[in-house]
Write a protein that holds these residues in place. Sequence first.
Motif, PDB file in Angstrom:
ATOM      1  N   ALA A  90       0.881  -1.170   0.000  1.00  8.07           N
ATOM      2  CA  ALA A  90       0.000   0.000   0.000  1.00  8.07           C
ATOM      3  C   ALA A  90       0.920   1.221   0.000  1.00  8.07           C
ATOM      4  O   ALA A  90       1.953   1.210   0.671  1.00  8.07           O
ATOM      5  N   ALA A  91       0.578   2.241  -0.750  1.00  7.87           N
ATOM      6  CA  ALA A  91       1.479   3.392  -0.873  1.00  7.87           C
ATOM      7  C   ALA A  91       0.686   4.693  -0.880  1.00  7.87           C
ATOM      8  O   ALA A  91      -0.494   4.720  -1.233  1.00  7.87           O
ATOM      9  N   GLY A  92       1.374   5.773  -0.502  1.00  5.19           N
ATOM     10  CA  GLY A  92       0.803   7.110  -0.625  1.00  5.19           C
ATOM     11  C   GLY A  92       1.264   7.691  -1.961  1.00  5.19           C
ATOM     12  O   GLY A  92       2.363   7.392  -2.420  1.00  5.19           O
ATOM     13  N   PHE A 100       4.226   8.897   9.190  1.00  3.93           N
ATOM     14  CA  PHE A 100       4.062   9.282   7.797  1.00  3.93           C
ATOM     15  C   PHE A 100       4.995  10.462   7.524  1.00  3.93           C
ATOM     16  O   PHE A 100       5.609  11.011   8.438  1.00  3.93           O
ATOM     17  N   GLU A 101       5.089  10.863   6.282  1.00  3.87           N
ATOM     18  CA  GLU A 101       6.064  11.888   5.909  1.00  3.87           C
ATOM     19  C   GLU A 101       5.504  13.285   6.185  1.00  3.87           C
ATOM     20  O   GLU A 101       4.295  13.495   6.198  1.00  3.87           O
ATOM     21  N   VAL A 144       5.045   6.708  -2.308  1.00  2.00           N
ATOM     22  CA  VAL A 144       5.946   6.518  -1.160  1.00  2.00           C
ATOM     23  C   VAL A 144       5.396   5.422  -0.257  1.00  2.00           C
ATOM     24  O   VAL A 144       4.186   5.209  -0.178  1.00  2.00           O
ATOM     25  N   GLY A 145       6.312   4.742   0.434  1.00  2.00           N
ATOM     26  CA  GLY A 145       5.878   3.692   1.349  1.00  2.00           C
ATOM     27  C   GLY A 145       7.000   3.219   2.242  1.00  2.00           C
ATOM     28  O   GLY A 145       8.143   3.678   2.122  1.00  2.00           O
ATOM     29  N   MET A 146       6.658   2.286   3.148  1.00  2.00           N
ATOM     30  CA  MET A 146       7.590   1.872   4.214  1.00  2.00           C
ATOM     31  C   MET A 146       8.070   0.434   4.044  1.00  2.00           C
ATOM     32  O   MET A 146       8.496  -0.184   5.008  1.00  2.00           O
ATOM     33  N   THR A 148      -3.312   4.099  -1.555  1.00  2.00           N
ATOM     34  CA  THR A 148      -4.378   4.151  -0.551  1.00  2.00           C
ATOM     35  C   THR A 148      -4.698   5.581  -0.121  1.00  2.00           C
ATOM     36  O   THR A 148      -5.703   5.815   0.540  1.00  2.00           O
ATOM     37  N   ASN A 149      -3.816   6.517  -0.453  1.00  2.00           N
ATOM     38  CA  ASN A 149      -4.031   7.909   0.005  1.00  2.00           C
ATOM     39  C   ASN A 149      -3.128   8.841  -0.796  1.00  2.00           C
ATOM     40  O   ASN A 149      -2.116   8.404  -1.340  1.00  2.00           O
ATOM     41  N   ALA A 202      -0.315  11.426  -0.526  1.00  2.00           N
ATOM     42  CA  ALA A 202       0.689  11.633   0.511  1.00  2.00           C
ATOM     43  C   ALA A 202       0.504  13.020   1.140  1.00  2.00           C
ATOM     44  O   ALA A 202      -0.163  13.895   0.566  1.00  2.00           O
ATOM     45  N   VAL A 220      -5.771   4.870   4.762  1.00  2.00           N
ATOM     46  CA  VAL A 220      -5.072   3.701   4.214  1.00  2.00           C
ATOM     47  C   VAL A 220      -5.935   2.437   4.288  1.00  2.00           C
ATOM     48  O   VAL A 220      -6.175   1.775   3.277  1.00  2.00           O
TER      49      VAL A 220
HETATM   50  N1  HPA Z   1       3.359   7.149   3.417  1.00  2.00           N
HETATM   51  C1  HPA Z   1       4.090   6.067   3.793  1.00  2.00           C
HETATM   52  N2  HPA Z   1       3.619   4.829   3.743  1.00  2.00           N
HETATM   53  C2  HPA Z   1       2.368   4.653   3.304  1.00  2.00           C
HETATM   54  C3  HPA Z   1       1.565   5.730   2.907  1.00  2.00           C
HETATM   55  C4  HPA Z   1       2.093   7.046   2.978  1.00  2.00           C
HETATM   56  O1  HPA Z   1       1.430   8.057   2.656  1.00  2.00           O
HETATM   57  N3  HPA Z   1       0.369   5.203   2.528  1.00  2.00           N
HETATM   58  C5  HPA Z   1       0.456   3.858   2.676  1.00  2.00           C
HETATM   59  N4  HPA Z   1       1.674   3.516   3.151  1.00  2.00           N
END
Ligand code: HPA
Length: 301
Positions: free
Chosen positions: A123-125, A202-203, A219-221, A244-245, A247, A273
Amino acid sequence: MVEGYTYEFYIKAAGYIKERLLKDGRNVPTLAVVLGTGCALFAERLKNRISIPYGDIPGFPTTTNPSHKGELVVGRIGGAKGNDIICMNGRMHFYEGYSMEELNIPVHVLHVLGVKTLVLTNAAGSCNPRMKPGDAVVIKDHIKLYGGSPMRGPNVPELGPRFFSVKDIYTKSLRVKALELASKAGLRVHEGIYMFFPGPQFETASEIRAAQILGADIVGMSTVTEALTAAHCGMKLFGLALVTNMATGVDEYDNPAKEASCDIEEVDEVDEVDVVAAKASASFSSYLEAVVTSFIEAKGE
Ligand code: HPA
């Protein structure tokens, strides 16, 4: 190398998994999928599946994130004549307290088991206004400026070389195949650059602005330590993110009028998310199934 994790360790862990599979009359799969946040539904689509909890595998790390299950799921994909694949249902992250070096362990175990193609999901922003929540992004390359490497420390030469190239780390033929299937997917599919942030915070909006300037789309972790390990041991690699969102701060940058308005409700991207992941999970899983099936039909090419 993590202390004690010699080549013999990897043989023992992979040997345990292999024995379980052979006892069950199965072949050892050559393709593995790591399931990220919101991607667990994919494992439920596999037929005739079995579960091997991480805790049963000697020396295998376990997940601490409540939304990540912590089991290998082996099952068939692609109809009656399909092949077995292996899924990591739940992954380990740097933010959980694992060192970068410890994060090489699962992928190296899969390599020793006989896996040749690795599929990473997450899942990423999004920091690219074109890529919206609910969209999928085929990862073209990544940026990891945060220090450390899963291969830091003594090298285990049986697993891969001391120095290794990460040029074209995300295998081009696999990306092309996935993008060819995009028009039939039930969600929008892009290609983009993933940037790693260590989390769990989050960032900041300024960090996301920097990521945009550097050329990141999402971006993601997670993902990059596994990707680097796959490169180290010569696996083919494919990465697919679910946005999922937006950022932090991206909506405001897109629309300065919104920033000025006090009527707009603050949307918390952290809460978004899980909501978006749950909503998009079915279409993401069905696209992932089509993509992985196409890789298997092409024998991982
Ligand atoms: N930032 C970091 N990791 C994430 C994000 C995000 O916005 N959304 C889902 N994982």
